[in-house]
Motif scaffolding. Structure first.
Motif, mmCIF file in Angstrom:
data_model
loop_
_atom_site.group_PDB
_atom_site.id
_atom_site.type_symbol
_atom_site.label_atom_id
_atom_site.label_comp_id
_atom_site.label_asym_id
_atom_site.label_seq_id
_atom_site.Cartn_x
_atom_site.Cartn_y
_atom_site.Cartn_z
ATOM 1 N N LEU A 151 21.294 -6.805 5.852
ATOM 2 C CA LEU A 151 22.374 -7.255 6.464
ATOM 3 C C LEU A 151 23.278 -8.347 6.392
ATOM 4 N N PHE A 152 22.565 -9.361 6.850
ATOM 5 C CA PHE A 152 23.842 -10.987 6.747
ATOM 6 C C PHE A 152 22.749 -11.507 6.379
ATOM 7 N N ALA A 153 22.112 -11.431 4.716
ATOM 8 C CA ALA A 153 22.293 -11.727 3.409
ATOM 9 C C ALA A 153 23.432 -11.625 2.741
ATOM 10 N N ARG A 154 23.725 -9.944 3.266
ATOM 11 C CA ARG A 154 24.503 -9.349 1.912
ATOM 12 C C ARG A 154 25.799 -10.315 2.699
ATOM 13 N N MET A 155 25.945 -10.449 3.401
ATOM 14 C CA MET A 155 27.402 -11.439 4.242
ATOM 15 C C MET A 155 27.747 -12.142 3.674
ATOM 16 N N ILE A 156 26.063 -13.353 3.546
ATOM 17 C CA ILE A 156 26.592 -15.145 3.061
ATOM 18 C C ILE A 156 26.372 -14.654 1.979
ATOM 19 N N PRO A 157 27.518 -15.308 0.701
ATOM 20 C CA PRO A 157 27.859 -15.021 -0.807
ATOM 21 C C PRO A 157 26.731 -16.083 -1.488
ATOM 22 N N PHE A 158 26.600 -17.023 -0.706
ATOM 23 C CA PHE A 158 26.027 -17.579 -1.820
ATOM 24 C C PHE A 158 24.571 -17.745 -1.672
ATOM 25 N N ILE A 159 24.226 -16.349 -1.163
ATOM 26 C CA ILE A 159 22.605 -15.531 -1.373
ATOM 27 C C ILE A 159 22.597 -15.026 -2.292
ATOM 28 N N PHE A 204 35.395 -15.949 8.789
ATOM 29 C CA PHE A 204 33.793 -14.270 8.879
ATOM 30 C C PHE A 204 32.468 -14.746 8.515
ATOM 31 N N ILE A 205 32.520 -15.870 7.781
ATOM 32 C CA ILE A 205 31.274 -16.290 6.999
ATOM 33 C C ILE A 205 30.447 -17.337 8.560
ATOM 34 N N ALA A 206 31.043 -17.950 8.988
ATOM 35 C CA ALA A 206 30.142 -18.935 9.971
ATOM 36 C C ALA A 206 30.337 -18.090 10.820
ATOM 37 N N ILE A 207 30.933 -16.872 11.659
ATOM 38 C CA ILE A 207 30.893 -16.192 12.928
ATOM 39 C C ILE A 207 29.405 -15.421 12.192
ATOM 40 N N ALA A 208 29.203 -15.386 11.336
ATOM 41 C CA ALA A 208 27.432 -14.055 10.485
ATOM 42 C C ALA A 208 26.534 -15.586 10.472
ATOM 43 N N LEU A 209 26.855 -16.397 9.695
ATOM 44 C CA LEU A 209 25.621 -16.829 9.549
ATOM 45 C C LEU A 209 25.645 -17.636 10.827
ATOM 46 N N GLY A 210 26.079 -18.005 11.846
ATOM 47 C CA GLY A 210 25.953 -18.484 13.325
ATOM 48 C C GLY A 210 25.245 -17.498 13.978
ATOM 49 N N ALA A 211 25.580 -16.283 13.573
ATOM 50 C CA ALA A 211 25.499 -14.323 14.488
ATOM 51 C C ALA A 211 23.516 -14.738 14.055
ATOM 52 N N TYR A 212 23.431 -14.540 12.817
ATOM 53 C CA TYR A 212 22.292 -13.962 12.216
ATOM 54 C C TYR A 212 21.230 -15.514 12.001
ATOM 55 N N ARG A 213 22.112 -16.485 12.809
ATOM 56 C CA ARG A 213 21.245 -18.068 12.952
ATOM 57 C C ARG A 213 20.230 -17.850 14.262
ATOM 58 N N LEU A 214 21.617 -17.725 15.881
ATOM 59 C CA LEU A 214 20.719 -16.747 17.286
ATOM 60 C C LEU A 214 19.964 -15.663 17.023
ATOM 61 N N TRP A 215 20.463 -14.746 16.026
ATOM 62 C CA TRP A 215 19.297 -13.555 15.942
ATOM 63 C C TRP A 215 17.643 -14.179 15.348
ATOM 64 N N GLN A 216 17.827 -15.329 14.368
ATOM 65 C CA GLN A 216 16.370 -15.838 14.314
ATOM 66 C C GLN A 216 15.830 -16.371 15.300
ATOM 67 N N LYS A 217 17.013 -16.860 16.032
ATOM 68 C CA LYS A 217 15.980 -18.305 17.076
ATOM 69 C C LYS A 217 14.779 -17.244 18.354
ATOM 70 N N ARG A 218 16.457 -16.151 18.446
ATOM 71 C CA ARG A 218 15.771 -15.380 19.026
ATOM 72 C C ARG A 218 14.437 -14.259 19.303
ATOM 73 N N GLY A 219 14.219 -13.688 17.251
ATOM 74 C CA GLY A 219 13.002 -13.363 17.414
ATOM 75 C C GLY A 219 12.236 -14.190 17.047
ATOM 76 N N ILE A 220 12.142 -15.728 16.887
ATOM 77 C CA ILE A 220 10.797 -16.569 16.672
ATOM 78 C C ILE A 220 10.256 -16.600 18.584
ATOM 79 N N VAL A 221 11.716 -16.984 18.905
ATOM 80 C CA VAL A 221 10.904 -17.300 20.474
ATOM 81 C C VAL A 221 10.001 -15.738 20.931
ATOM 82 N N GLN A 222 11.000 -14.455 20.967
ATOM 83 C CA GLN A 222 9.747 -13.360 21.255
ATOM 84 C C GLN A 222 8.860 -12.949 20.822
ATOM 85 N N HIS A 223 8.340 -14.041 19.647
ATOM 86 C CA HIS A 223 7.370 -13.838 18.850
ATOM 87 C C HIS A 223 6.220 -14.547 20.110
#
Length: 212
Positions: free
Chosen positions: A122-130, A188-207
């Motif tokens: 979902l987030f990868a699709r929102m970031i146009p340079f991927i 919008f992209i900045a918000i989506a990218l920021g949300a994705y990074r927060l989600w990634q960090k949260r996933g790493i911490v939980q792991h």
């Protein structure tokens, strides 16, 4: 192996035809009046991206307006992504998985990707340079379910497809509004990218917590 080579040959042949007749196809978009045919042609252009799809989306938006143009551009891109996923999944998955398994780092990334596939796609699709094709192929080679991929991919494409159509319409009708459109999308992209990074960090911490 023969099956794989045959599929690759067909893909290259169609891509070559689009390369030759690309200008004629873009001109056809500007005067076509059959929505189903436009969607089919948009899907083909997205599936064989010889002409960058943002250009195709812009032409469609300029011809049909921002709303209808965005819907058609989104439908064509979503259909193409699904077809590419199926093409790779049933033609090359076993072969591709062997290649991915050879590298331990990629294997670990793939495992993490499969655990959080929906949000990652979902987030990868929102970031146009991927590149879209990278997401299509990687998801198809993994064990991500077809349903999860289809929903996440299609939802994630909505913002960028809307942008392509709106920009195309703005170029033709209201060029002065284009900087505002691009600025809004950048936010919008900045918000989506920021949300994705927060989600990634949260996933790493939980792991790490689970591992401990």
């Amino acid at each position: 192996m023969i099956k794989k080579l045959a599929l690759a040959a067909v893909y290259v042949a169609i891509a070559y035809l689009i390369y030759i007749y690309g200008d004629n196809i873009l001109a056809w978009f500007q005067q076509a009046n059959s929505i189903p045919l436009i969607i089919i042609m948009a899907s083909i252009m997205a599936l064989f991206p010889i002409i960058p799809y943002p250009i195709v989306g812009g032409v469609i938006g300029a011809a049909l307006g921002p709303i209808l143009g965005a819907v058609i551009t989104w439908a064509g891109s979503s259909i193409a992504s699904i077809l590419m996923f199926l093409f790779v999944r049933y033609g090359y998955q076993e072969w591709g998985q062997r290649i991915l398994a050879r590298n331990k780092s990629i294997s670990k990334i793939t495992v993490m990707f499969e655990r959080n596939a929906f949000l990652t796609i979902l987030f990868a699709r929102m970031i146009p340079f991927i590149p879209s094709i990278v997401v299509n192929v990687y998801a198809a080679l993994s064990r991500v379910s077809f349903t999860s991929y289809t929903i996440a991919s299609s939802l994630g494409k909505i913002p960028s497809m809307l942008l392509f159509a709106v920009v195309g319409d703005s170029v033709m009708s209201s060029p002065q509004n284009m900087p505002i459109t691009i600025a809004v999308y950048a936010v919008f992209i900045a918000i989506a990218l920021g949300a994705y990074r927060l989600w990634q960090k949260r996933g790493i911490v939980q792991h790490r917590e689970v591992k401990q």
